[in-house]
Design a protein around this motif. Structure first.
Motif, PDB file in Angstrom:
ATOM      1  N   ASP A 150       0.842  -1.197   0.000  1.00  0.00           N
ATOM      2  CA  ASP A 150       0.000   0.000   0.000  1.00  0.00           C
ATOM      3  C   ASP A 150       0.877   1.247   0.000  1.00  0.00           C
ATOM      4  O   ASP A 150       2.085   1.175  -0.082  1.00  0.00           O
ATOM      5  CB  ASP A 150      -0.901   0.015   1.237  1.00  0.00           C
TER       6      ASP A 150
ATOM      7  N   PHE B 268     -11.358   4.057  -9.504  1.00  0.00           N
ATOM      8  CA  PHE B 268     -11.615   3.418  -8.215  1.00  0.00           C
ATOM      9  C   PHE B 268     -12.408   4.367  -7.338  1.00  0.00           C
ATOM     10  O   PHE B 268     -12.561   5.548  -7.649  1.00  0.00           O
ATOM     11  CB  PHE B 268     -10.305   2.986  -7.534  1.00  0.00           C
TER      12      PHE B 268
ATOM     13  N   SER C 215       0.020  -0.471  -9.552  1.00  0.00           N
ATOM     14  CA  SER C 215      -1.376  -0.400  -9.124  1.00  0.00           C
ATOM     15  C   SER C 215      -2.030   0.870  -9.673  1.00  0.00           C
ATOM     16  O   SER C 215      -1.349   1.808 -10.076  1.00  0.00           O
ATOM     17  CB  SER C 215      -1.444  -0.401  -7.594  1.00  0.00           C
ATOM     18  N   ASN C 216      -3.353   0.870  -9.644  1.00  0.00           N
ATOM     19  CA  ASN C 216      -4.099   2.066 -10.026  1.00  0.00           C
ATOM     20  C   ASN C 216      -4.418   2.947  -8.818  1.00  0.00           C
ATOM     21  O   ASN C 216      -5.001   4.019  -8.973  1.00  0.00           O
ATOM     22  CB  ASN C 216      -5.396   1.689 -10.750  1.00  0.00           C
ATOM     23  N   ALA C 217      -4.080   2.487  -7.616  1.00  0.00           N
ATOM     24  CA  ALA C 217      -4.387   3.224  -6.389  1.00  0.00           C
ATOM     25  C   ALA C 217      -3.354   2.876  -5.322  1.00  0.00           C
ATOM     26  O   ALA C 217      -2.791   1.786  -5.334  1.00  0.00           O
ATOM     27  CB  ALA C 217      -5.787   2.876  -5.897  1.00  0.00           C
TER      28      ALA C 217
ATOM     29  N   ASP D 161      -6.060   0.429   0.000  1.00  0.00           N
ATOM     30  CA  ASP D 161      -7.260  -0.395  -0.065  1.00  0.00           C
ATOM     31  C   ASP D 161      -8.469   0.450  -0.463  1.00  0.00           C
ATOM     32  O   ASP D 161      -9.054   1.134   0.366  1.00  0.00           O
ATOM     33  CB  ASP D 161      -7.475  -1.060   1.303  1.00  0.00           C
TER      34      ASP D 161
ATOM     35  N   ARG E  74      -9.562  -1.444  -6.742  1.00  0.00           N
ATOM     36  CA  ARG E  74      -8.105  -1.404  -6.844  1.00  0.00           C
ATOM     37  C   ARG E  74      -7.602  -2.567  -7.683  1.00  0.00           C
ATOM     38  O   ARG E  74      -8.011  -3.704  -7.519  1.00  0.00           O
ATOM     39  CB  ARG E  74      -7.459  -1.474  -5.470  1.00  0.00           C
TER      40      ARG E  74
END
Length: 174
Positions: free
Chosen positions: A63, A113, A144-146, A149, A153
């Motif tokens: 994350d 998202f 990742s796109n974000a 969490d 995602r």
């Protein structure tokens, strides 16, 4: 002679196609650590050409941890990381190879998202390159796109490697 020129032309085209750089307009670079860790990250160097600042990192495996942004760079093929684990008093240096083709293909189709906390819909196509480190020396790289969490995602592991324990640099070089 014509056959040789034809073969040479094909080899040049193949070589050029394989060496095309995949430039990224904007990229968020995130440095994270295994939850519960207390790392002082000194270097996050990509392809021996550009780096991302980190500093003290203590959580958020896969994350958002320490985040920075970069612009107009080629998608990296490797990352070198150096960190000091303040809990175990160990200094580690390692490298992870990155599947830059898979990473580049992933960001071509980023999905929107929804932020779980605010309910805000985000359709900005900003890829997050996440470099994570574990206390045992494991290095992982995800795209990742974000950063965390969220609903919708997408995350793909695109690299891994192992760091080795090294002797700490002299006091005046830290």
């Amino acid at each position: 002679m014509a056959k040789r020129l034809f073969m040479l032309s094909i080899l040049i085209v193949i070589n050029t196609a394989c060496s095309i750089t995949r430039d990224i307009d904007e990229l968020a670079v995130v440095v994270s650590a295994q939850n519960g860790s207390d790392f002082m990250v000194g270097a996050v160097q990509f392809d021996d050409s550009w780096s991302a600042p980190a500093g003290s990192v203590g959580c958020c495996w896969k994350d958002g941890g320490k985040m920075s942004f970069t612009y107009d760079i080629p998608f990296p093929k490797k990352v070198e990381v150096a960190w000091y684990d303040m809990d175990t008093d160990l200094f580690r240096v390692g490298e992870a190879t990155i599947d830059n083709k898979a990473g580049y293909e992933f960001i071509q189709d980023l999905k929107p998202f929804i932020n779980r906390r605010t309910g805000q819909y985000k359709d900005r196509k900003l890829p997050y390159l996440i470099v994570g480190m574990k206390r045992n020396g494991l290095i992982k790289v995800w795209i990742s796109n974000a950063p965390a969490d969220v609903l919708g995602r997408q995350i793909l592991e695109i690299g891994s490697g192992m760091a080795q324990i090294k002797e700490l640099p002299p006091e005046d070089e830290r």
